[in-house]
Design an enzyme around this catalytic site. Structure first.
Site, short mmCIF file in Angstrom:
data_model
loop_
_atom_site.label_atom_id
_atom_site.label_comp_id
_atom_site.label_asym_id
_atom_site.label_seq_id
_atom_site.Cartn_x
_atom_site.Cartn_y
_atom_site.Cartn_z
CE LYS A 95 12.94 11.93 -31.06
NZ LYS A 95 11.35 12.01 -31.48
CE LYS B 99 -3.60 2.82 0.07
NZ LYS B 99 -4.41 2.81 1.36
#
Length: 301
Positions: A241, A170
């Site tokens: 890129k 959790k």
């Protein structure tokens, strides 16, 4: 079978109501009695203390704000432990620290009772509709005994392993969730300041790989979680890129990109290691190295 439910707040109210809808008799308690009014109208019994809930129930659930409240209700004066008897089960649905539930588990075991942790995920909407993920840690046989109850309050119960592993899962999930929130804020802000219509931008992202959860449902499984990067879904040099261009756009429009720059740094590090043609997810292995060489891998079936 009577089920106890303590904590009828934002999350607990809906989960308790779904247990009633599934046909279970409830015994309820909350520090604000009015919180249980609707449950009592539907047939639930009121108890004046957590200990009284435990005495009247075979399985007791708590849904509480945090560790302090959980320890107090579970093991404090007139708490669940004070009323529970051997063979009964205590299940905490709250989000707490692993050592807290391990400590509570030990005390219940000494009394001959069982304890499961079962933190949930799905927000108040999921609590009300029964669409919750449930991360249950503890003995498997106790989990199986309680599984029909979990299925009444959620649609994705999972046995996570020994006590404490539910809390680990959790906390990892929630940290990931709010970290995604941070980068989402950066990218939405960048898009709008650079000229995109907010509604159009939101729709495009929702319909693209991120919004469709492609990474969590497929790509991570096929790359990072298997340690396979030589057949790229998208190469690292392409990711460098694209993220580089996004950061260039951010500089042009004076949009700070704290998380975006961290992501770019990870990709550049991978590129400098010669991973340019590998799948971009190979950059995730840098964190495994920093964490002491841990490997996050799922065995092939």
């Amino acid at each position: 079978m009577k089920i106890g439910f303590i904590g009828l707040g934002n999350m607990g109210a809906g989960m308790a109501a779904n247990l009633q809808k599934a046909g279970y008799e409830l015994v309820v308690h909350d520090i604000v009695r009015e919180a249980g009014a609707e449950h009592i109208e539907r047939g639930a019994l009121w108890a004046d203390s957590p200990a009284e809930v435990a005495r009247a129930s075979e399985v007791v659930f708590t849904s509480l704000p945090g560790p302090r409240e959980v320890e107090s209700v579970a093991t404090g004066p007139n708490g669940v432990l004070a009323g529970i008897s051997a063979g009964k089960v205590y299940v905490d649905l709250s989000t707490v620290y692993p050592d807290v539930v391990r400590r509570i588990h030990e005390k219940f075991a000494e009394a001959g009772a069982h304890m499961l942790e079962a933190p949930v995920s799905g927000s108040t909407i999921g609590a009300n509709t029964g669409r919750l993920a449930i991360m249950a840690g503890g003995e498997k046989e106790v989990y199986e005994r309680c599984k029909p109850l979990f299925e009444a309050i959620g649609d994705h119960p999972t046995h996570t392993g020994p006590i404490g592993t539910g809390a680990v899962c959790k906390l990892a999930h929630n940290c990931m969730s709010y970290s995604i929130q941070a980068i989402a804020a950066e990218c939405y802000t960048l898009g709008v300041k650079a000229g995109a219509d907010p509604e159009v931008l939101a729709e495009v992202i929702r319909n693209s790989a991120v919004g469709r959860a492609v990474h969590f449902n497929f790509i991570f499984y096929e790359t990072f979680l298997k340690g396979k990067f030589d057949e790229p879904h998208f190469p690292m040099k392409g990711a460098v890129k694209d993220v580089g261009l996004a950061l260039e756009l951010a500089r042009e429009y004076d949009v700070p990109m704290t998380i975006g720059n961290i992501a770019y740094g990870e990709l550049i590090t991978g590129l400098n290691r010669g991973w340019g043609d590998d799948d971009a997810r190979r950059a995730m292995t840098l964190q495994e190295e920093r964490a002491g060489g841990v490997q996050v891998r799922i065995p092939e079936k």
